[in-house]
Design a protein around this motif. Sequence first.
Motif, PDB file in Angstrom:
ATOM      1  N   UNK A 120       0.828  -1.201   0.000  1.00 16.71           N
ATOM      2  CA  UNK A 120       0.000   0.000   0.000  1.00 16.71           C
ATOM      3  C   UNK A 120       0.867   1.258   0.000  1.00 16.71           C
ATOM      4  N   UNK A 121       1.913   1.258   0.809  1.00 21.10           N
ATOM      5  CA  UNK A 121       2.808   2.414   0.889  1.00 21.10           C
ATOM      6  C   UNK A 121       3.585   2.603  -0.421  1.00 21.10           C
ATOM      7  N   UNK A 148       5.581   2.467   8.689  1.00 20.18           N
ATOM      8  CA  UNK A 148       4.492   3.305   8.177  1.00 20.18           C
ATOM      9  C   UNK A 148       4.476   4.676   8.842  1.00 20.18           C
ATOM     10  N   UNK A 149       5.195   4.805   9.941  1.00 22.57           N
ATOM     11  CA  UNK A 149       5.264   6.101  10.618  1.00 22.57           C
ATOM     12  C   UNK A 149       6.196   7.069   9.899  1.00 22.57           C
ATOM     13  N   UNK A 150       7.030   6.540   9.001  1.00 23.34           N
ATOM     14  CA  UNK A 150       7.969   7.385   8.264  1.00 23.34           C
ATOM     15  C   UNK A 150       7.919   6.999   6.793  1.00 23.34           C
ATOM     16  N   UNK A 151       7.089   7.673   5.987  1.00 22.31           N
ATOM     17  CA  UNK A 151       6.958   7.348   4.565  1.00 22.31           C
ATOM     18  C   UNK A 151       8.281   7.404   3.802  1.00 22.31           C
ATOM     19  N   UNK A 152       9.229   8.173   4.323  1.00 23.50           N
ATOM     20  CA  UNK A 152      10.529   8.280   3.659  1.00 23.50           C
ATOM     21  C   UNK A 152      11.273   6.952   3.605  1.00 23.50           C
ATOM     22  N   UNK A 179      12.292   1.604  -2.371  1.00 22.08           N
ATOM     23  CA  UNK A 179      12.159   1.660  -3.820  1.00 22.08           C
ATOM     24  C   UNK A 179      13.494   1.965  -4.492  1.00 22.08           C
ATOM     25  N   UNK A 180      14.316   2.760  -3.840  1.00 22.95           N
ATOM     26  CA  UNK A 180      15.657   3.039  -4.360  1.00 22.95           C
ATOM     27  C   UNK A 180      16.483   1.754  -4.418  1.00 22.95           C
ATOM     28  N   UNK A 181      16.347   0.910  -3.383  1.00 24.27           N
ATOM     29  CA  UNK A 181      17.075  -0.366  -3.377  1.00 24.27           C
ATOM     30  C   UNK A 181      16.602  -1.264  -4.517  1.00 24.27           C
ATOM     31  N   UNK A 182      15.286  -1.296  -4.752  1.00 23.90           N
ATOM     32  CA  UNK A 182      14.738  -2.084  -5.862  1.00 23.90           C
ATOM     33  C   UNK A 182      15.251  -1.553  -7.191  1.00 23.90           C
ATOM     34  N   UNK A 183      15.238  -0.236  -7.346  1.00 24.38           N
ATOM     35  CA  UNK A 183      15.698   0.388  -8.588  1.00 24.38           C
ATOM     36  C   UNK A 183      17.175   0.110  -8.825  1.00 24.38           C
ATOM     37  N   UNK A 184      17.965   0.118  -7.755  1.00 28.62           N
ATOM     38  CA  UNK A 184      19.390  -0.196  -7.882  1.00 28.62           C
ATOM     39  C   UNK A 184      19.593  -1.628  -8.353  1.00 28.62           C
ATOM     40  N   UNK A 185      18.748  -2.517  -7.861  1.00 29.21           N
ATOM     41  CA  UNK A 185      18.851  -3.910  -8.306  1.00 29.21           C
ATOM     42  C   UNK A 185      18.488  -4.033  -9.774  1.00 29.21           C
ATOM     43  N   UNK A 199      13.169  -4.947   6.748  1.00 25.03           N
ATOM     44  CA  UNK A 199      12.749  -5.103   8.136  1.00 25.03           C
ATOM     45  C   UNK A 199      11.592  -4.131   8.318  1.00 25.03           C
ATOM     46  N   UNK A 200      10.374  -4.622   8.209  1.00 21.27           N
ATOM     47  CA  UNK A 200       9.199  -3.768   8.314  1.00 21.27           C
ATOM     48  C   UNK A 200       8.828  -3.577   9.790  1.00 21.27           C
ATOM     49  N   UNK A 201       8.013  -2.591  10.060  1.00 19.91           N
ATOM     50  CA  UNK A 201       7.642  -2.248  11.443  1.00 19.91           C
ATOM     51  C   UNK A 201       8.904  -1.996  12.266  1.00 19.91           C
TER      52      UNK A 201
END
Length: 315
Positions: free
Chosen positions: A61-62, A224-228, A234-240, A188-190
């Motif tokens: 969702x995020x 989820x408390x920090x959308x950043x 996503x940057x890590x995914x894009x790097x891959x 590592x979520x949450x």
Amino acid sequence: MELVNRIVNGDRRAVARAITMIENGSPEKHDVLKALHSYTGRAYLVGITGPPGAGKSTLTDQLLFLLRKQGLQVGVIAVDPTSPFTGGAILGDRVRMGSHALDPGVFIRSMGTRGSLGGLAKATKEATRVLDAYGVDVVLVETVGVGQSELDIMHVADTTVVVLNPTAGDHIQTMKAGIMEIADVFVINKSDLPGADKTEREVNNMLDLIHDFDWRPPVVRTTSRDPGTFRELWEACSNHRVFLQESGGWEKKRQKRRQDEIVGIIEERLHQKIREWIENHATWQQVLEEVESGKKDPYQVADLILECYNTSTCD
């Protein structure tokens, strides 16, 4: 074909209808997928997997919020446990991601596993082809959440994200032989909860023991408390993705996927044809009785069926 033209021209209802045809095994699906093939191969496929309770749905969702802010068109296939009564998905896509349900730039579809193991529905691969042809930039595939058996996602996704939570530290070693080995990115979520440091340390310790990878999976912390933090993911995914494209792994991965798809189609069709032949064979019941009595063994019968089927000498 009208349905195909509607899909490639951005008709959401046509996409929904095509995926329903695929799930139901409609004979028409083969013609649709054939016609759509030349329009596929452009979308970036990201798999999101991990044990139950890791927060995969929240993370998806995020990511949707983030990708839409970037102007990207996104498709989501959320694979859910199958209801034993209706055969459908127990959890609905709009229940979990309701804020995106009316966004024309997002197409979300829940799919029931319908008994399929490996964390994905049987029709998942073909559904990603439809979304690709529809024109989305990214397809997020969220697996069902069954733990170590969720390995099928590595055969679908360009990048596989394994989601853990702060309570996973004590279980990293037991998970290592399963989903831990297919990750391109660890999350590592949450991570605002106690135990995040320990879990991150455990994952990195496990990675330190592996010396034969060209790409070391990064470990990203999200909350989820920090959308950043999801921008970092996503940057890590894009790097891959860039790594795969620059190293030649992108085409190798997709070539392997095409090969597996072709082999899978052949296996499915042969299985169906042989089963139909067996069911319609006049002496099949007699053969079963001979196996039951010990006059023949199952392997002998299987060899005979394959031989006569391949040479068309069965009477």
